[in-house]
Design an enzyme around this catalytic site. Structure first.
Site, PDB file in Angstrom:
ATOM      1  N   CYS A   1      -8.675  -0.597  -3.228  1.00 18.28           N
ATOM      2  CA  CYS A   1      -8.559  -1.491  -4.374  1.00 18.28           C
ATOM      3  C   CYS A   1      -9.798  -2.383  -4.450  1.00 18.28           C
ATOM      4  O   CYS A   1     -10.882  -1.898  -4.736  1.00 18.28           O
ATOM      5  CB  CYS A   1      -7.256  -2.291  -4.297  1.00 18.28           C
ATOM      6  SG  CYS A   1      -6.784  -3.061  -5.873  1.00 18.28           S
TER       7      CYS A   1
ATOM      8  N   HIS B   1      -2.724   1.713  -3.251  1.00 20.82           N
ATOM      9  CA  HIS B   1      -2.467   1.083  -1.955  1.00 20.82           C
ATOM     10  C   HIS B   1      -1.557   1.928  -1.048  1.00 20.82           C
ATOM     11  O   HIS B   1      -0.351   1.678  -0.980  1.00 20.82           O
ATOM     12  CB  HIS B   1      -1.811  -0.279  -2.162  1.00 20.82           C
ATOM     13  CG  HIS B   1      -2.704  -1.304  -2.766  1.00 20.82           C
ATOM     14  ND1 HIS B   1      -3.532  -2.101  -2.025  1.00 20.82           N
ATOM     15  CD2 HIS B   1      -2.910  -1.658  -4.063  1.00 20.82           C
ATOM     16  CE1 HIS B   1      -4.210  -2.918  -2.815  1.00 20.82           C
ATOM     17  NE2 HIS B   1      -3.852  -2.661  -4.065  1.00 20.82           N
TER      18      HIS B   1
ATOM     19  N   GLU C   1      -1.239   1.670   2.066  1.00 23.00           N
ATOM     20  CA  GLU C   1      -0.707   0.813   3.127  1.00 23.00           C
ATOM     21  C   GLU C   1       0.626   0.176   2.755  1.00 23.00           C
ATOM     22  O   GLU C   1       1.327  -0.351   3.623  1.00 23.00           O
ATOM     23  CB  GLU C   1      -1.728  -0.278   3.486  1.00 23.00           C
ATOM     24  CG  GLU C   1      -1.890  -1.406   2.494  1.00 23.00           C
ATOM     25  CD  GLU C   1      -2.849  -1.116   1.355  1.00 23.00           C
ATOM     26  OE1 GLU C   1      -3.248  -2.071   0.648  1.00 23.00           O
ATOM     27  OE2 GLU C   1      -3.206   0.078   1.152  1.00 23.00           O
TER      28      GLU C   1
END
Length: 230
Positions: free
Chosen positions: A86, A203, A205
């Site tokens: 990002c 994302h 994660e």
């Protein structure tokens, strides 16, 4: 594998990234403040998401000139691994580690929703625990995620197999509807020529544990841990 997460003023995804890396490696990553100038003993450097320097000027433009970035560039030049997610993707394009730029989303609105990515190659440290052509769900949260590059750079990325992920339907079809931010050729992530630098807009994660709502992003981190431990 020893990982480091670079923390810039305004970054807000470093804790999420730390959770994902610790789950995969069993070790807490080192938090590196942007004014530090060494990455001794580090295998993987991660530039996380958020709003570095408040996204003033251009997203990532100010962070790209932080003191630590000279060492990140040296780390990449000597074959170290770097991942920008990002805002981190924005930073490494601004720093010249990857080609292109991230512009305002096509609809000029901040996008916060799930999307699906198609894996374009599965023979890298970042994608080795996925299969080529596989799609997986991943959250996106950005206002400037519209990847663009010159036709020459786009053709080179395609020709050299450096497109990592594309926005796609769950079926794997590449459609305009799936490409919500308007990125060129549905590109969501790209590699450096040596496949050791990855820039990625969504994302992974944020989907590494069932308590987060899924584990679609976990193979990326597990693959990295396995590749760097080999």
């Amino acid at each position: 594998m020893q990982a480091a997460i670079v923390v810039f003023p305004g970054i807000n995804r470093e804790r999420d990234m730390a959770i994902a890396l610790e789950l995969a490696t069993g070790h807490k990553p080192r938090m590196v403040w942007h004014k530090e100038t060494t990455l001794d003993g580090i295998d993987l450097v991660v530039l996380p998401g958020g709003f570095s320097y408040g996204d003033y000027l251009r997203c990532g433009a100010m962070a790209a000139h932080s003191p630590i970035m000279a060492e990140v560039k040296r780390h990449a030049a000597r074959g170290g691994y770097v991942m920008g997610v990002c805002n981190g993707f924005q930073i490494i394009t601004e720093a010249g580690l990857l080609p292109g730029a991230l512009l305002r989303n096509a609809g000029l609105r901040f996008l916060s929703m799930d999307c699906h990515l198609r894996v374009e190659r599965a023979d890298t440290a970042f994608t080795g625990h996925y299969q080529q052509g596989q799609t997986f769900r991943v959250p996106m949260a950005h206002g400037d995620g519209n990847y663009t590059a010159s036709t020459e750079d786009l053709d080179r990325l395609e020709g050299e197999g450096l497109v990592a992920f594309r926005y796609a339907e769950p079926s794997g079809a590449l459609t305009t509807a799936a490409n919500r931010n308007g990125s060129a050729r549905n590109i969501a992530g790209i590699f450096s020529p040596n496949l050791r630098v990855l820039g990625l807009m969504p994302h992974p994660e944020d989907l590494v544990d069932p308590l987060m709502g899924g584990t679609d992003g976990k193979p990326l981190f597990d693959g990295l841990a396995a590749a760097l431990a080999a």
